[in-house]
Design a protein around this motif. Structure first.
Motif: not given
Length: 98
Positions: A10-15, A25-31, A43-48, A82-84
């Protein structure tokens, strides 16, 4: 081989979202997941709710210990919020064994 893993959901990406190696680029809620293996943190990310993990741009990161990897994970979570573009400060490498 041993490894340690940390996951923050439940981490929301910044601008500007978060850049990945495979999916752009992924935007929105990720893990955010960090896996420490000797001498590096991945380090990896995925959409919730999704099953695919994407490598965070800049990963893997040289990392001397599981304790340092925990700090890398927290830095990654904060950077995603923070994003970017994400930059990781390299950890000092251990001197070679004599």
């Amino acid at each position: 081989m041993t490894s340690d893993t940390w996951t923050t959901t439940a981490v929301f990406t910044g601008p500007g979202g978060v850049p990945t190696g495979e999916a752009g680029t992924l935007t929105g809620e990720v893990s955010v997941r960090t896996v420490w293996e000797p001498e590096q943190a991945r380090i990896a990310v995925q959409y919730v709710g999704a099953s695919e993990w994407y490598t965070l741009a800049g990963s893997p990161v040289p990392c001397p210990s599981a304790e340092a990897a925990r700090s890398v994970h927290q830095s990654a979570v904060e950077a995603v919020r923070t994003g970017g573009p994400i930059t990781f400060t390299p950890w000092p490498t251990r001197p070679a064994a004599a």
